[in-house]
Write a protein that holds these residues in place. Structure first.
Motif, PDB file in Angstrom:
ATOM      1  N   SER A 143       0.838  -1.202   0.000  1.00  0.00           N
ATOM      2  CA  SER A 143       0.000   0.000   0.000  1.00  0.00           C
ATOM      3  C   SER A 143       0.870   1.247   0.000  1.00  0.00           C
ATOM      4  CB  SER A 143      -0.920   0.011   1.224  1.00  0.00           C
ATOM      5  OG  SER A 143      -1.792  -1.081   1.224  1.00  0.00           O
ATOM      6  N   ILE A 144       1.883   1.259   0.856  1.00  0.00           N
ATOM      7  CA  ILE A 144       2.767   2.423   0.948  1.00  0.00           C
ATOM      8  C   ILE A 144       3.638   2.556  -0.296  1.00  0.00           C
ATOM      9  CG2 ILE A 144       4.700   3.416   2.249  1.00  0.00           C
ATOM     10  CD1 ILE A 144       3.515   2.146   4.759  1.00  0.00           C
ATOM     11  N   LEU A 145       4.080   1.419  -0.838  1.00  0.00           N
ATOM     12  CA  LEU A 145       5.035   1.423  -1.958  1.00  0.00           C
ATOM     13  C   LEU A 145       4.364   1.179  -3.301  1.00  0.00           C
ATOM     14  CD1 LEU A 145       7.759  -0.749  -0.195  1.00  0.00           C
ATOM     15  CD2 LEU A 145       7.781   1.735  -0.474  1.00  0.00           C
ATOM     16  N   ARG A 146       3.072   1.436  -3.394  1.00  0.00           N
ATOM     17  CA  ARG A 146       2.352   1.097  -4.627  1.00  0.00           C
ATOM     18  C   ARG A 146       2.794   1.926  -5.827  1.00  0.00           C
ATOM     19  NH1 ARG A 146      -1.244   3.874  -1.345  1.00  0.00           N
ATOM     20  NH2 ARG A 146      -2.337   5.671  -2.265  1.00  0.00           N
ATOM     21  N   ARG A 147       3.451   3.053  -5.597  1.00  0.00           N
ATOM     22  CA  ARG A 147       3.985   3.852  -6.705  1.00  0.00           C
ATOM     23  C   ARG A 147       5.492   3.694  -6.846  1.00  0.00           C
ATOM     24  NH1 ARG A 147      -0.485   4.529  -9.507  1.00  0.00           N
ATOM     25  NH2 ARG A 147      -2.125   5.665  -8.401  1.00  0.00           N
ATOM     26  N   HIS A 148       6.051   2.755  -6.109  1.00  0.00           N
ATOM     27  CA  HIS A 148       7.500   2.542  -6.159  1.00  0.00           C
ATOM     28  C   HIS A 148       7.884   1.910  -7.490  1.00  0.00           C
ATOM     29  CE1 HIS A 148      11.491   0.956  -5.095  1.00  0.00           C
ATOM     30  NE2 HIS A 148      11.492   1.815  -4.089  1.00  0.00           N
ATOM     31  N   LEU A 149       9.106   2.225  -7.925  1.00  0.00           N
ATOM     32  CA  LEU A 149       9.598   1.707  -9.203  1.00  0.00           C
ATOM     33  C   LEU A 149       9.607   0.179  -9.239  1.00  0.00           C
ATOM     34  CD1 LEU A 149      10.988   2.274 -11.966  1.00  0.00           C
ATOM     35  CD2 LEU A 149      13.174   2.222 -10.744  1.00  0.00           C
ATOM     36  N   MET A 150       9.863  -0.452  -8.096  1.00  0.00           N
ATOM     37  CA  MET A 150      10.013  -1.905  -8.048  1.00  0.00           C
ATOM     38  C   MET A 150       8.748  -2.619  -7.587  1.00  0.00           C
ATOM     39  SD  MET A 150      13.087  -2.325  -9.090  1.00  0.00           S
ATOM     40  CE  MET A 150      13.383  -4.038  -8.669  1.00  0.00           C
ATOM     41  N   VAL A 151       7.613  -1.916  -7.561  1.00  0.00           N
ATOM     42  CA  VAL A 151       6.418  -2.533  -6.979  1.00  0.00           C
ATOM     43  C   VAL A 151       5.994  -3.783  -7.741  1.00  0.00           C
ATOM     44  CG1 VAL A 151       4.814  -1.038  -8.260  1.00  0.00           C
ATOM     45  CG2 VAL A 151       4.073  -2.129  -6.141  1.00  0.00           C
ATOM     46  N   TRP A 152       6.023  -3.727  -9.073  1.00  0.00           N
ATOM     47  CA  TRP A 152       5.560  -4.890  -9.842  1.00  0.00           C
ATOM     48  C   TRP A 152       6.655  -5.916 -10.045  1.00  0.00           C
ATOM     49  CZ3 TRP A 152       0.816  -4.492  -9.137  1.00  0.00           C
ATOM     50  CH2 TRP A 152       0.160  -3.266  -9.231  1.00  0.00           C
ATOM     51  N   ALA A 153       7.896  -5.492  -9.929  1.00  0.00           N
ATOM     52  CA  ALA A 153       8.998  -6.429 -10.113  1.00  0.00           C
ATOM     53  C   ALA A 153       9.317  -7.212  -8.844  1.00  0.00           C
ATOM     54  CB  ALA A 153      10.257  -5.676 -10.566  1.00  0.00           C
ATOM     55  N   THR A 154       9.097  -6.608  -7.672  1.00  0.00           N
ATOM     56  CA  THR A 154       9.526  -7.234  -6.422  1.00  0.00           C
ATOM     57  C   THR A 154       8.435  -7.297  -5.366  1.00  0.00           C
ATOM     58  OG1 THR A 154      11.791  -6.457  -6.821  1.00  0.00           O
ATOM     59  CG2 THR A 154      11.256  -7.174  -4.588  1.00  0.00           C
ATOM     60  N   TYR A 155       7.852  -6.142  -5.033  1.00  0.00           N
ATOM     61  CA  TYR A 155       6.938  -6.086  -3.885  1.00  0.00           C
ATOM     62  C   TYR A 155       5.630  -6.837  -4.145  1.00  0.00           C
ATOM     63  CZ  TYR A 155      10.157  -2.469  -2.325  1.00  0.00           C
ATOM     64  OH  TYR A 155      11.287  -1.785  -1.946  1.00  0.00           O
ATOM     65  N   ALA A 156       5.048  -6.650  -5.321  1.00  0.00           N
ATOM     66  CA  ALA A 156       3.783  -7.327  -5.616  1.00  0.00           C
ATOM     67  C   ALA A 156       3.936  -8.846  -5.673  1.00  0.00           C
ATOM     68  CB  ALA A 156       3.181  -6.789  -6.918  1.00  0.00           C
ATOM     69  N   PRO A 157       4.989  -9.397  -6.319  1.00  0.00           N
ATOM     70  CA  PRO A 157       5.147 -10.858  -6.265  1.00  0.00           C
ATOM     71  C   PRO A 157       5.319 -11.375  -4.843  1.00  0.00           C
ATOM     72  CG  PRO A 157       6.477  -9.946  -8.027  1.00  0.00           C
ATOM     73  CD  PRO A 157       5.945  -8.779  -7.255  1.00  0.00           C
ATOM     74  N   ARG A 158       6.082 -10.656  -4.028  1.00  0.00           N
ATOM     75  CA  ARG A 158       6.253 -11.080  -2.629  1.00  0.00           C
ATOM     76  C   ARG A 158       4.908 -11.084  -1.900  1.00  0.00           C
ATOM     77  NH1 ARG A 158       6.811 -11.826   2.379  1.00  0.00           N
ATOM     78  NH2 ARG A 158       8.836 -12.098   3.379  1.00  0.00           N
TER      79      ARG A 158
END
Length: 920
Positions: A879-894
């Motif tokens: 939620s906090i990092l949803r606009r982060h550059l790595m959100v779809w590459a790292t955070y969302a899969p995790r």
């Protein structure tokens, strides 16, 4: 309390579903398509150009009656045919030197734009279905669309392929309707099921099949090339578009990795095939007269790259940097430097950085508007790509400026309509100012440069339009997925309540736990390990999910935590001498990390083809003794249980003999299957034995589940003492649970490969140690929260040690084909699911068994709490990092993997409550 125990897993699933559905809301698809007669309206209504300016852009070929040009829709058609050759997973750094005959020889002289090699940058997720959507629509497929890569998904957005069939051929100056030919990966047919006039699809999911698709392409492609449309075509059967999608490179990568002799052989095969196809196009030009030479465009590209272990799906440089080779035949006259825009000027307009020996870089979606203009088609409605000037085959900068202006108008129209009807986009005023600057410069060029061939004003306008398109694309990347923040907050609040509802009873209502903790603190026993566990729980369940570096290093972090925590407990337990059966207990905390380290260092090759024989764990001299040891352990455990059952019930359970026979036969068949799979002969594939194992597993798992859920009321009353009757019931339940776990382990070995036999053997030893640690008393007792965390570390580590990870490029697709070469969505999906999440299921079952057998229900509840906490804090992080550059590459899969772990955990809670009501 019983009602609360039922509510916790149900509320967990509800909250997680609400949050996930709100977080993964896809970009809304607009039900609009571009039309052939829109050029005039785009220039008038969007760019606000005057009629005289529009007239100078569209020229004398503009037909007022049809609203389009006489030989194209928005701009004149440039090429007679397009041949697309997709080499799946072709990395940029492999393309020039691994394909010397087809590509290397043609880019030796780079003074003109007739042959170019570019870095072709893909957007994650880097899976074929999503990449083909981007390459045909120009839009950014959402992360949630990755699920469609396994089951197929029909295209529902405007695309240049659809435009090629739907656009009136007369408006494009053609005599006959466009015909499309295809051969290769059947994903194209899934996307466009009715568009290809000649179609030869081949199944694409069996990653161990290196040649079927490529051989099919090599067989059918020459026939398709014979019917490629020429400039003066007189046949209605001629093909304007030919697509050939080779899969061998991708499958070799999945099976053997990119640095292997099989990859070298596959690239040599591809080089020969690509060179032959390009020679055919060039030879046709030589056979035609000078004035009637056809202009053919050949595009050779990879839809994505691959990591150094051969996988893809994420956003690393190796995965997103594919290659694009563009080749125009001589009939396009791009070798004439006097008639063609200089390459350095085209590159300057392109505005891209130079990479690797000054090769240009372009986004994959930029190919969409470029190929649309070359074919005389309207640019797809939802395209976000920007035309690549160096690929336009343009002889006049005014043509390039007109193409970029129409491209900019199309993108701005899409942004405007999307903001009005779907979701308000940010930063549109700033983007509008950039568009106005470009239009102003363009209008100035139109008014004062009637000749305009080398006008700096037109070049400046091209650069400004390109800058606008780059900024628009970056805006699309920032907001390509919208978020329902209200729904995310609602789901998060439910999960927060679940966290508190799970933790507070453990802390406040468990008097025995509090008393034990106070006693340990008073005696200074276990204080350090409890503090260390608290720190590690906060870090692993929460802080880790806020850092992409920590996520990528999770295996090493888990190993470090297990080692240090185990070391602290080992030091405390060894401060006194144990006797009898307790002698092993002081060494358990030390042996756990040692065994885990042995697994990750010495046991490799999980999920890889045994026939490559690169891993010692694939040798029959290693997996056969491991299977024999597992059979011995299984026999020993059940003999012990049967002895207890005999002592208390007076008889041995008849079903135990049946289950023992089934398990033994399953292990024997598994050994035969692996021995066959090690053979390089493709006919000896071990499928028959593997199917036998699957059949036995289905039968035995069904029996195990039925027995586990059978009501204890079916048991006949006994004249024995209540204590003996109770012990009989406990031993029966333990026997059923162990039987179920053994079947799960056999299933995991089946879908992961020979290397897993060693891993399962070591994991069984670790499970036995933790089981005994849970029964320790007195000085050797370890607090329940610490035990639960040790279980968590062991289970999570074996997940990573078996070559898995919280990323889609770590999925072992070979698991879907352990028993057949054919792809079946249900069976293949089930096998892949068991391969990926089987260890989590085993861990849940083992902790349940340990808690029940040792009468420690709090062990199970603490284990569940850690997973609930991780799931909740992962929701907070994305939620906090949803606009982060790595959100779809790292955070969302995790987050996705953590959510699946949590769902499995919640299902385990429901089953535990149902089967063990006393624990509630």
């Amino acid at each position: 309390m019983r009602l609360l125990d039922w509510l916790i897993p149900i509320l967990t699933i509800i909250g997680l579903y609400w949050f996930s559905s709100s977080f993964f809301l896809a970009k809304r698809s607009l039900p609009h398509s571009s039309s052939c007669d829109e050029a005039h309206s785009l220039l008038t209504e969007v760019l606000k150009l005057e009629p005289s300016e529009i007239s100078s852009i569209l020229g004398e070929d503009y037909d007022d009656a049809t609203g389009s040009l006489r030989n194209g829709c928005w701009l004149p058609r440039k090429v007679d045919s397009v041949v697309i050759l997709v080499v799946d997973a072709m990395r940029f750094d492999f393309s020039q030197y691994s394909l010397p005959k087809s590509i290397g020889s043609r880019i030796a002289k780079r003074q003109t734009t007739s042959s170019q090699l570019l870095q072709f940058v893909a957007d994650p997720p880097t899976v074929t279905m999503q990449r083909l959507k981007g390459l045909t629509t120009g839009s950014l497929p959402t992360f949630a669309d990755i699920s469609g890569n396994m089951g197929g998904s029909t295209m529902d957005e405007d695309s240049w392929v659809q435009q090629l069939k739907n656009t009136d051929f007369k408006h494009r100056g053609l005599k006959y309707p466009s015909k499309l030919g295809f051969v290769g990966d059947d994903t194209w047919v899934d996307l466009f099921p009715v568009l290809f006039d000649e179609s030869y699809p081949f199944p694409s999911f069996n990653t161990r099949d290196l040649d079927t698709v490529d051989n099919g392409c090599l067989k059918e492609l020459p026939n398709l090339m014979k019917h490629v449309r020429r400039k003066n075509s007189h046949s209605p059967q001629d093909l304007e578009l030919v697509i050939s999608h080779f899969l061998g490179v991708d499958h070799v990568g999945h099976t053997y990795g990119p640095f292997n002799e099989h990859m070298d052989a596959k690239y040599r095969q591809m080089d020969e095939a690509l060179s032959t196809t390009l020679d055919l196009l060039d030879e046709e030009d030589q056979e035609e007269e000078e004035g009637s030479k056809s202009c053919h465009l050949a595009l050779i590209f990879g839809d994505h790259g691959m990591t150094n272990d051969g996988n893809h799906g994420g956003g690393t440089d190796e995965e997103i940097n594919a290659a694009l080779f563009v080749h125009f035949s001589k009939g396009c006259h791009l070798d004439d430097k006097d008639r063609t825009m200089p390459l350095e000027k085209a590159a300057e307009i392109m505005g891209s950085t130079y990479v690797q020996d000054k090769f240009q870089s372009m986004n994959q979606i930029d190919l969409v508007p470029t190929i649309s203009i070359l074919l005389g088609l309207p640019i797809p409605y939802q395209n976000l790509g920007g035309i690549v000037p160096s690929l336009l085959a343009s002889h006049d900068v005014r043509e390039t400026a007109a193409a970029l202006a129409l491209n900019a108008a199309q993108v701005w129209r899409y942004f405007t309509i999307y903001s009005q009807t779907a979701n308000r986009l940010p930063n549109l005023p700033e983007l509008e100012e950039q568009l106005k600057d470009a239009v102003s410069t363009y209008r100035e060029a139109l008014r004062h440069n009637e000749d305009g061939r080398d006008s700096n004003a037109f070049y400046t306008a091209c650069g400004l339009f390109k800058l606008f398109l780059v900024e628009a694309s970056e805006l699309g990347h920032r907001v390509w997925t919208r978020f329902d923040t209200v729904g995310m907050a609602g789901g998060g609040l439910i999960l927060a309540f679940v966290v508190l509802a799970t933790l507070l009873p453990l802390l406040l209502l468990s008097k025995s736990f509090l008393a034990a903790q106070k006693q340990q603190i008073r005696n200074s026993r276990g204080l350090l390990e409890n503090i260390l566990t608290l720190i590690y729980v906060v870090f692993h369940c929460g802080m880790l999910s806020f850092s992409n570096s920590y996520i990528e290093a999770e295996q090493r972090i888990v190993m470090f935590m297990m080692t240090t925590l185990g070391g602290v407990i080992f030091v405390r337990l060894n401060s006194t001498v144990a006797g009898g059966n307790a002698r092993i207990l002081p060494y358990v905390p030390l042996l756990l990390p040692i065994l885990s380290r042995v697994t990750e260092v010495f046991v490799s090759g999980h999920g890889l083809d045994p026939s490559i024989r690169l891993h010692a764990a694939h040798s029959q001299w290693l997996f056969l003794p491991s299977l024999m040891s597992l059979l011995a352990i299984r026999t020993q455990v059940f003999e012990k249980i049967d002895r207890h059952h005999l002592a208390n019930a007076g008889s041995v359970s008849g079903s135990s003999i049946l289950h023992a026979g089934i398990d033994g036969l399953s292990l024997v068949l598994l050994a035969f299957s692996w021995i066959e799979k090690r053979n390089s002969d493709p006919d000896r594939n071990g499928y028959v034995a593997a199917r036998g194992v699957i059949g036995l597993l289905i039968v035995s798992m069904g029996l195990s589940i039925f027995n586990a859920f059978s009501s204890s009321s079916r048991e006949q009353p006994s004249d024995k003492a209540p204590e003996k009757a109770s012990l009989t019931s406990v031993h029966t339940s333990i026997s059923k649970a162990v039987s179920l776990i053994s079947r799960l382990l056999i299933a995991i070995m089946l879908v992961t490969g020979p290397a897993t036999s060693c891993t399962v053997l070591i994991a069984c030893l670790q499970g036995w140690m933790l089981f005994n640690l849970a029964g320790a008393t007195g000085f050797y007792q370890v607090s329940v929260p610490v035990q639960a965390f040790l279980w968590r570390l062991v289970v999570r580590h074996v997940f990573f040690a078996t070559n898995h990870g919280c990323a889609f490029n770590m999925l072992q697709y070979s698991a879907a084909f352990v028993a057949t070469i054919e792809f079946d969505f249900v069976f293949a999906g089930s096998q892949l699911f068991m391969n990926t999440f089987g260890w989590e299921i085993v861990g849940i079952s083992a902790v349940c068994l340990t808690a029940f057998a040792n009468k420690k229900p709090s062990l199970w509840k603490w284990y569940c709490f850690y997973q609930i906490l991780e799931g909740f804090l992962n929701c907070i992080s994305v939620s906090i990092l949803r606009r982060h550059l790595m959100v779809w590459a790292t955070y969302a899969p995790r987050f996705i993997f953590s959510a699946i772990f949590l769902v499995l955990n919640s299902m385990g809670q429901l089953i535990y409550i149902f089967l063990v009501p006393a624990a509630s």
